[in-house]
Design a protein around this motif. Structure first.
Motif, PDB file in Angstrom:
ATOM      1  N   SER A  94       0.997  -1.122  -0.036  1.00 37.39           N
ATOM      2  CA  SER A  94       0.196  -0.168  -0.044  1.00 37.39           C
ATOM      3  C   SER A  94       0.557   1.509  -0.017  1.00 37.39           C
ATOM      4  N   TYR A 103      -3.146  -3.864  -1.713  1.00 39.78           N
ATOM      5  CA  TYR A 103      -3.078  -4.591  -2.661  1.00 39.78           C
ATOM      6  C   TYR A 103      -2.329  -5.636  -2.901  1.00 39.78           C
TER       7      TYR A 103
ATOM      8  N   VAL B  44      -9.726  -8.860  -1.824  1.00 36.36           N
ATOM      9  CA  VAL B  44      -9.649  -7.491  -3.435  1.00 36.36           C
ATOM     10  C   VAL B  44     -10.412  -6.303  -2.174  1.00 36.36           C
TER      11      VAL B  44
END
Lengths: 113, 111
Positions: A94, A103, B44
């Motif tokens: 991140s 992510y 996600v």
């Protein structure tokens, strides 16, 4: 153009062995993380690095040693593997900041026999 | 344990129905995030709600936050089979980069 990649995807090894998992991100982020997800899907942070400096180190056995050669890479080395280390290990990255999202990589499935 | 809890643990609905998942946490937070995990994949990010916000929308997603009750809910409207996944809430406390994840809700959307 994978954002966060991990290798290997699967790792099957014997108790007592030493193994490494590699993580790379091409998002230009300056913070990277390692998480462990157990068989019940509990996801817990292990380590976090910001600009190659360790900033989060949860209660993790010292058999686990992260290494960040540069901002884009965070590797995890595990010594003397134990049965309880079997899990899925996720790398994430991140930008720095409280409102930044993380992510995640695809995960490395580690099975210790 | 600091870990948040989600309920239900599992939810099965028909395509087109709405799905609601709840998350409770234990300490004061800076923000709360929802993530989705498809089987065998990484997480996600879906949506982030700040501690001073009460509701947020993103497409078919609606998130609410009640800091007085230390709880949040995720509503997925008009669900699709592709929404089948595990959903996790995650809280960030203070100025740390640490996210504390909930226990997850496994959503199955039947076609």
């Amino acid at each position: 153009d994978t954002a966060v990649s991990q290798t290997p995807k699967y790792l099957v090894t014997q108790m007592g062995n030493d193994k490494s998992i590699k993580c790379e991100q091409n998002l230009g982020h300056d913070t990277m993380y390692w998480y462990k997800q157990d068989s019940k899907k509990f996801l817990k942070i292990m380590f976090s690095y910001n600009n190659k400096e360790l900033i989060i180190n949860e209660t993790v056995p010292n058999r686990f040693s992260p290494k960040s050669p540069d901002k884009a890479h965070l590797n995890l080395h595990i010594n003397s593997l134990e049965l309880g280390d079997s899990a899925v290990y996720f790398c994430a990255s991140s930008r720095t900041g409280s409102y930044e999202t993380q992510y995640f990589g695809p995960g490395t499935r580690l099975l210790v026999l | 344990s600091q870990q948040g809890e989600e309920d239900p643990q599992a939810l099965s609905i028909q395509e087109g129905e709405n799905a609601t998942m709840n998350c409770s946490y234990k300490t004061s937070i800076n923000n709360l995030q929802w993530y989705r995990q498809n089987s065998g994949r990484g997480l996600v990010h879906l949506i982030l709600i700040r501690s001073n916000e009460r509701e947020k929308h993103s497409g078919r997603l609606r998130v609410t936050l009640d800091t007085s009750k230390k709880s949040s809910s995720l509503l997925i409207t008009a669900s699709r089979a592709a929404d089948t996944a595990s959903y996790f809430c995650a809280t960030r406390q203070g100025a740390t980069n640490k996210l504390i994840f909930g226990t997850g809700t496994l959503l199955a959307v039947q076609p």
